[in-house]
Design a protein around this motif. Structure first.
Motif, mmCIF file in Angstrom:
data_model
loop_
_atom_site.group_PDB
_atom_site.id
_atom_site.type_symbol
_atom_site.label_atom_id
_atom_site.label_comp_id
_atom_site.label_asym_id
_atom_site.label_seq_id
_atom_site.Cartn_x
_atom_site.Cartn_y
_atom_site.Cartn_z
ATOM 1 N N HIS A 189 28.704 -60.015 34.241
ATOM 2 C CA HIS A 189 27.325 -60.369 33.963
ATOM 3 C C HIS A 189 26.534 -59.645 35.005
ATOM 4 C CE1 HIS A 189 28.096 -62.408 30.672
ATOM 5 N NE2 HIS A 189 28.867 -62.932 30.743
ATOM 6 N N GLY A 190 27.350 -58.776 36.430
ATOM 7 C CA GLY A 190 26.715 -58.892 37.617
ATOM 8 C C GLY A 190 25.784 -57.689 37.485
ATOM 9 N N TRP A 191 26.026 -56.716 35.919
ATOM 10 C CA TRP A 191 25.048 -56.076 35.912
ATOM 11 C C TRP A 191 23.653 -55.832 35.289
ATOM 12 C CZ3 TRP A 191 24.138 -55.294 30.615
ATOM 13 C CH2 TRP A 191 25.481 -55.544 30.132
ATOM 14 N N GLU A 192 23.663 -57.687 34.383
ATOM 15 C CA GLU A 192 22.509 -57.472 33.807
ATOM 16 C C GLU A 192 21.008 -57.970 34.254
ATOM 17 O OE1 GLU A 192 24.117 -61.140 32.171
ATOM 18 O OE2 GLU A 192 25.312 -59.856 30.596
ATOM 19 N N ALA A 193 21.115 -58.007 35.565
ATOM 20 C CA ALA A 193 19.869 -57.922 36.581
ATOM 21 C C ALA A 193 19.743 -56.724 36.232
ATOM 22 C CB ALA A 193 19.416 -58.379 36.713
ATOM 23 N N LYS A 194 20.174 -55.812 36.789
ATOM 24 C CA LYS A 194 20.172 -54.002 36.968
ATOM 25 C C LYS A 194 19.544 -53.388 35.980
ATOM 26 C CE LYS A 194 22.844 -52.921 39.237
ATOM 27 N NZ LYS A 194 24.010 -51.971 39.946
ATOM 28 N N TRP A 195 20.087 -53.677 34.661
ATOM 29 C CA TRP A 195 19.278 -52.888 33.683
ATOM 30 C C TRP A 195 18.838 -53.112 32.238
ATOM 31 C CZ3 TRP A 195 19.854 -47.552 35.357
ATOM 32 C CH2 TRP A 195 21.469 -47.870 36.475
ATOM 33 N N LYS A 196 17.722 -52.397 31.613
ATOM 34 C CA LYS A 196 17.512 -53.609 30.565
ATOM 35 C C LYS A 196 18.629 -53.007 29.171
ATOM 36 C CE LYS A 196 12.606 -52.823 30.680
ATOM 37 N NZ LYS A 196 11.056 -51.852 30.105
ATOM 38 N N THR A 197 18.820 -54.328 28.349
ATOM 39 C CA THR A 197 19.731 -54.524 27.366
ATOM 40 C C THR A 197 19.251 -54.845 26.648
ATOM 41 O OG1 THR A 197 19.802 -57.231 28.335
ATOM 42 C CG2 THR A 197 21.511 -55.413 28.720
ATOM 43 N N ASP A 198 19.101 -54.941 24.859
ATOM 44 C CA ASP A 198 18.689 -55.527 23.885
ATOM 45 C C ASP A 198 19.672 -56.789 23.550
ATOM 46 O OD1 ASP A 198 21.434 -55.465 22.863
ATOM 47 O OD2 ASP A 198 21.345 -53.482 21.721
#
Length: 124
Positions: free
Chosen positions: A35-44
């Protein structure tokens, strides 16, 4: 070089090592790897990364994948603190051996040089 300067630099090195230890601990945790990348990229709504028409990921906020990446998660923050302490130590050493106030430019220039080296060698 005075004993106080040596003690301050030594304490900064210990603190820098602690941030490195924190970053490595986070990096090797299962939570960060998934989950480390979740704050960097927009997700649906399903948690999938949203891409533009060219297949590039879309940043969660402006510059979240570049110079403001330290605001996205603990690993990047710990690395940011480690590198800024390294820059501070270098700046302290430069000011000890020069009388120029231009040595402050090293505090700004060194991170830019490090970023250039990273960007020219990092492969996804």
């Amino acid at each position: 070089m005075t004993i106080i300067t040596i003690l301050v630099i030594s304490m900064l090195y210990v603190l820098m090592g602690r941030f490195k230890g924190i970053a490595d601990t986070i990096q090797h945790s299962e939570e960060y790897r998934t989950h480390g990348w979740e704050a960097k990229w927009k997700t649906d709504e399903n948690g999938e990364v949203i891409e533009d028409m060219d297949g590039n990921r879309i940043e969660k906020f402006r510059f979240s994948s570049s110079f403001l990446v330290f605001l996205t998660d603990e690993w990047h923050l710990a690395n940011f603190c480690q590198y800024r302490l390294q820059d501070l130590i270098t700046w302290l050493l430069i000011t000890k051996f020069t009388d120029s106030y231009w040595s402050f430019l090293a505090f700004i220039l060194l991170p830019l040089l490090r970023y250039f080296g990273f960007k020219t060698s990092y492969r996804k």
